[in-house]
Design a protein around this motif. Sequence first.
Motif, PDB file in Angstrom:
ATOM      1  N   LEU A  16       0.878  -1.144  -0.041  1.00 57.93           N
ATOM      2  CA  LEU A  16      -0.024  -0.141   0.084  1.00 57.93           C
ATOM      3  C   LEU A  16       0.964   1.265   0.137  1.00 57.93           C
ATOM      4  CD1 LEU A  16      -2.761   1.483   0.442  1.00 57.93           C
ATOM      5  CD2 LEU A  16      -2.487   1.209   2.801  1.00 57.93           C
ATOM      6  N   LEU A  18       0.743   5.314   0.330  1.00 64.77           N
ATOM      7  CA  LEU A  18       0.008   6.196   0.823  1.00 64.77           C
ATOM      8  C   LEU A  18       0.640   7.639   0.568  1.00 64.77           C
ATOM      9  CD1 LEU A  18      -0.759   4.601   4.090  1.00 64.77           C
ATOM     10  CD2 LEU A  18      -2.343   5.020   2.569  1.00 64.77           C
ATOM     11  N   CYS A  38     -11.467   9.194   0.305  1.00 69.17           N
ATOM     12  CA  CYS A  38     -10.265   8.637  -0.194  1.00 69.17           C
ATOM     13  C   CYS A  38     -11.175   7.697  -1.551  1.00 69.17           C
ATOM     14  CB  CYS A  38      -9.296   8.053   0.495  1.00 69.17           C
ATOM     15  SG  CYS A  38      -8.066   7.164  -0.068  1.00 69.17           S
ATOM     16  N   GLY A  40     -11.829   5.030  -3.794  1.00 70.39           N
ATOM     17  CA  GLY A  40     -11.488   3.499  -3.925  1.00 70.39           C
ATOM     18  C   GLY A  40     -11.172   2.977  -2.479  1.00 70.39           C
ATOM     19  N   HIS A  41     -11.020   3.709  -1.580  1.00 68.08           N
ATOM     20  CA  HIS A  41     -10.559   3.183  -0.410  1.00 68.08           C
ATOM     21  C   HIS A  41     -11.337   4.083   0.843  1.00 68.08           C
ATOM     22  CE1 HIS A  41      -7.214   1.004  -1.620  1.00 68.08           C
ATOM     23  NE2 HIS A  41      -6.918   1.915  -2.555  1.00 68.08           N
ATOM     24  N   LEU A  44      -9.942   5.011   4.304  1.00 72.30           N
ATOM     25  CA  LEU A  44      -8.836   5.699   4.356  1.00 72.30           C
ATOM     26  C   LEU A  44      -9.237   7.257   4.262  1.00 72.30           C
ATOM     27  CD1 LEU A  44      -6.081   3.677   2.497  1.00 72.30           C
ATOM     28  CD2 LEU A  44      -6.792   3.626   5.122  1.00 72.30           C
ATOM     29  N   THR A  93      -8.754   2.921   9.936  1.00 71.48           N
ATOM     30  CA  THR A  93      -7.647   2.553   9.157  1.00 71.48           C
ATOM     31  C   THR A  93      -7.298   1.232   9.348  1.00 71.48           C
ATOM     32  OG1 THR A  93      -7.200   4.971   9.326  1.00 71.48           O
ATOM     33  CG2 THR A  93      -5.254   3.642   8.409  1.00 71.48           C
ATOM     34  N   HIS A  96      -9.567  -1.102   7.654  1.00 72.79           N
ATOM     35  CA  HIS A  96      -9.204  -1.059   5.910  1.00 72.79           C
ATOM     36  C   HIS A  96      -7.953  -1.753   5.688  1.00 72.79           C
ATOM     37  CE1 HIS A  96      -9.992   0.507   2.011  1.00 72.79           C
ATOM     38  NE2 HIS A  96      -8.913   0.560   1.929  1.00 72.79           N
ATOM     39  N   LEU A  97      -7.027  -1.591   6.374  1.00 68.84           N
ATOM     40  CA  LEU A  97      -5.687  -2.374   5.884  1.00 68.84           C
ATOM     41  C   LEU A  97      -5.707  -3.716   5.917  1.00 68.84           C
ATOM     42  CD1 LEU A  97      -4.462   0.613   6.042  1.00 68.84           C
ATOM     43  CD2 LEU A  97      -2.456  -0.357   7.144  1.00 68.84           C
ATOM     44  N   LEU A 100      -7.542  -5.496   2.893  1.00 68.15           N
ATOM     45  CA  LEU A 100      -6.850  -5.210   1.568  1.00 68.15           C
ATOM     46  C   LEU A 100      -6.551  -6.737   1.004  1.00 68.15           C
ATOM     47  CD1 LEU A 100      -4.624  -1.819   1.890  1.00 68.15           C
ATOM     48  CD2 LEU A 100      -6.662  -2.357   0.711  1.00 68.15           C
ATOM     49  N   HIS A 105      -1.752  -1.234  -3.998  1.00 63.60           N
ATOM     50  CA  HIS A 105      -2.711  -0.457  -3.700  1.00 63.60           C
ATOM     51  C   HIS A 105      -2.223   1.059  -3.542  1.00 63.60           C
ATOM     52  CE1 HIS A 105      -5.598  -3.618  -3.018  1.00 63.60           C
ATOM     53  NE2 HIS A 105      -4.372  -4.354  -2.363  1.00 63.60           N
ATOM     54  N   ALA A 107      -3.025   5.025  -2.661  1.00 59.08           N
ATOM     55  CA  ALA A 107      -4.205   6.020  -2.159  1.00 59.08           C
ATOM     56  C   ALA A 107      -3.649   7.461  -1.667  1.00 59.08           C
ATOM     57  CB  ALA A 107      -4.786   5.345  -0.927  1.00 59.08           C
TER      58      ALA A 107
END
Length: 159
Positions: A16, A18, A38, A40-41, A44, A93, A96-97, A100, A105, A107
Amino acid sequence: MPETTSPAPPDPPVRLHLTTPPLDAAARRGRFGVGAPCPGHAGLAGPATGYWAGRTLEEVAAEDPRGIRDWLTDPHYAPPGGGESVAALIARTGAHLAALPPGRHDAVVEQAVVRAAVVWALELPAQAFWRLDVRPETVTTLSGRSGRWNLLVGRPAGE
């Protein structure tokens, strides 16, 4: 002769990236954000700051000094008016991680989201959130598999 089994292949990695955007005019004046999405995410998105959104730290501190002190020292304190606590941001957060799928990815996220991701991935205490400085226009990379994350910090964007 005992049956032998080959070890299971490792889980495929997750990577990922960021990226923090350049500071906009409001951020340059030190204004609280509004929890920017964010694309697509969804997990985040930037933190919700409730009634503080759009105001400067100095403006809020003049009106609510205890609120600012609590926000900076108590990870479970949420700004009034529907704000999100640091602990809630880290949990959101992290969820979400954890969800994945393998692969790369990318973002573009607020600096607070990078802090939250690092705290969660490295299993740091929530109080560490305020000890992490994240520069604008940099890339922080988290990579891992099977719940173990590695961190690459502060690569300039565009490299």
